[in-house]
Enzyme design. Structure first.
Site, PDB file in Angstrom:
ATOM      1  N   ASP A 255       0.826  -1.214   0.000  1.00  0.00           N
ATOM      2  CA  ASP A 255       0.000   0.000   0.000  1.00  0.00           C
ATOM      3  C   ASP A 255       0.855   1.256   0.000  1.00  0.00           C
ATOM      4  O   ASP A 255       0.439   2.301  -0.481  1.00  0.00           O
ATOM      5  CB  ASP A 255      -0.955  -0.003   1.192  1.00  0.00           C
ATOM      6  CG  ASP A 255      -2.062  -0.997   0.937  1.00  0.00           C
ATOM      7  OD1 ASP A 255      -1.856  -2.199   1.181  1.00  0.00           O
ATOM      8  OD2 ASP A 255      -3.115  -0.580   0.430  1.00  0.00           O
TER       9      ASP A 255
HETATM   10  O1  MRU Z   1      -7.574  -3.141   2.849  1.00  0.00           O
HETATM   11  P1  MRU Z   1      -7.311  -3.551   1.436  1.00  0.00           P
HETATM   12  O2  MRU Z   1      -8.018  -4.778   1.021  1.00  0.00           O
HETATM   13  O3  MRU Z   1      -7.494  -2.408   0.482  1.00  0.00           O
HETATM   14  O4  MRU Z   1      -5.744  -3.908   1.431  1.00  0.00           O
HETATM   15  C1  MRU Z   1      -5.176  -4.335   0.239  1.00  0.00           C
HETATM   16  C2  MRU Z   1      -3.750  -4.683   0.374  1.00  0.00           C
HETATM   17  O5  MRU Z   1      -3.155  -4.611   1.426  1.00  0.00           O
HETATM   18  C3  MRU Z   1      -3.040  -5.051  -0.894  1.00  0.00           C
HETATM   19  O6  MRU Z   1      -2.024  -5.974  -0.642  1.00  0.00           O
HETATM   20  C4  MRU Z   1      -2.426  -3.796  -1.533  1.00  0.00           C
HETATM   21  O7  MRU Z   1      -3.367  -2.774  -1.595  1.00  0.00           O
HETATM   22  C5  MRU Z   1      -1.905  -4.066  -2.886  1.00  0.00           C
HETATM   23  S1  MRU Z   1      -3.205  -4.434  -4.038  1.00  0.00           S
HETATM   24  C6  MRU Z   1      -2.466  -4.684  -5.542  1.00  0.00           C
END
Ligand code: MRU
Length: 384
Positions: A255
């Site tokens: 993220d």
């Molecule tokens: O809370 P989320 O489901 O949005 O978290 C998603 C993640 O942590 C993913 O690993 C990250 O966003 C990369 S998605 C290509």
């Protein structure tokens, strides 16, 4: 079969798959306004760092395009765009892709104004083009980073003369980083898909990823749809998996990646990284350049989103025949804690954790692969 995707568009229309209802119900939700987009991101009907940046950008394009259709068209300026960008920016704090997309649109606007663009209609059209590009360019770069990462992993396995299983690799992933988390193909799950497509995947293991269960609800759905060999494990089983199976790599998305390589990703990623280090298993982060935040020196500057306590007390799914109430295939949301649990101070629910660069073997973007070469931190300059 139509490839899975988190969203689809036609002209000004935007629809997203409601990920709160997957895998049992596929519901396409129309997004008709900036508040619709904000709500979908905040409530995690759409999630995954690149997908939320795409939706935010597309909702800006939709808004401008509809403004231009008004008769007579109102005079358009940055004053219209600024509050909308600010509002979308506050929907989820950790994934930097959203902020990067917003910065990019603001930068484009500033540049056009600076270069003397006075025709407000043309100006808005340029912003619409740029906003659509944020979503459109995602798939190609995902394919590229997946190829870079898979080739690096196979070369690393050969270099260290590691034993394969049936001539192929076993990898573990956390969360969901596939087509549903992006505009298509995925990042870490893209790498795994590439291994599968090139005949190099023995098994993709994935954690359930409590409490939202991106693994058991979404990654399972994607891997099964692809026909890729896969095995789900509970989050608590990572250590046992590493003790008993020949796992060649842990591959995760991100993220936000700080300048030194510290990486925020779904809660539970750090646990997997610590265990991977203990078992000398390479730990690979796969993410687009837009996930790298060179403005922060290390992971301690990454804002970590705290989700509502109630989300950690619930399980989503469909009723299963082992329950006596059963034949109703409707969606069920089941509370698994006492109903009088203290939702103010009795539950800890951070959405992400930070894995220190020290525990990461390689970081992959569409520009290539960075390794530490014996240093404690990464120099990411060659891949951003
Ligand atoms: O809370 P989320 O489901 O949005 O978290 C998603 C993640 O942590 C993913 O690993 C990250 O966003 C990369 S998605 C290509």
């Amino acid at each position: 079969m139509t490839p899975l995707t988190s969203l689809r568009t036609s002209e000004d229309e935007i629809e997203i798959i409601n990920q709160l209802l997957l895998p049992h119900t596929t519901e396409w939700l129309p997004i008709n306004s900036i508040p619709d987009a904000y709500d979908a991101i905040k409530s995690m009907k759409i999630r995954g760092a690149p997908a939320i940046a795409s939706l935010a950008s597309l909702s800006i394009a939709q808004n401008l395009s509809r403004v231009l259709k008004e008769s007579p068209p109102p005079k358009y300026s940055g004053a219209h765009l600024d509050p909308l960008l600010d509002y979308l920016f506050t929907s989820r704090p950790t994934a930097v892709n959203l902020g990067a997309a917003i910065k990019r649109l603001r930068g484009k606007l500033d540049l056009l104004v600076k270069n003397g663009w006075e025709d407000t209609r043309a100006l808005a059209q340029e912003i619409i083009k740029e906003a659509r590009l944020v979503a459109d360019e995602d798939v190609d770069r995902n394919r590229l980073m997946s190829k870079h990462g898979a080739e690096w992993l196979l070369a690393d396995i050969a270099k260290h003369e590691k034993e394969l299983e049936n001539g192929k690799t076993n990898v573990l992933t956390v969360c969901n980083t596939g087509s549903l988390a992006t505009s298509g193909y995925g990042t870490a799950l893209g790498l795994i898909t590439h291994l599968f497509e090139t005949g190099n995947l023995n098994n993709a293991y994935y954690t359930q990823t409590a409490p939202y269960h991106q693994g058991s609800r979404l990654t399972s759905f994607e891997l099964i749809s692809l026909g890729a060999p896969s095995v789900m494990i509970c989050d608590t089983m990572v250590g046992s998996l590493f003790q008993r199976f020949n796992i060649h790599a842990v591959v995760v998305g991100a993220d936000r990646i700080a300048k030194n390589g510290d990486t925020a990703n779904k809660i539970g990623t750090y646990n997997a990284a610590v265990l991977a280090a203990r078992h000398k298993i390479p730990f690979i982060v796969v993410a687009p350049v837009s996930t790298v935040d060179l403005d922060i020196p290390n992971g301690s500057y990454i804002p970590i989103e705290q989700r509502a306590a109630i989300e950690a007390c619930l399980v989503r799914g469909a009723l299963h025949p082992i329950s006596p109430a059963t034949t109703d295939p409707a969606q069920a949301v089941v509370m698994m804690t006492p109903s009088n649990i203290d939702l103010v101070s009795g539950v800890y629910n951070p959405s992400f954790d930070v894995t220190p660069a020290e525990l990461i073997t390689a970081i992959v973007t569409e520009k290539g692969v960075a390794v530490k070469d014996g240093a404690a931190e990464f120099d990411l300059s060659s891949i951003v």
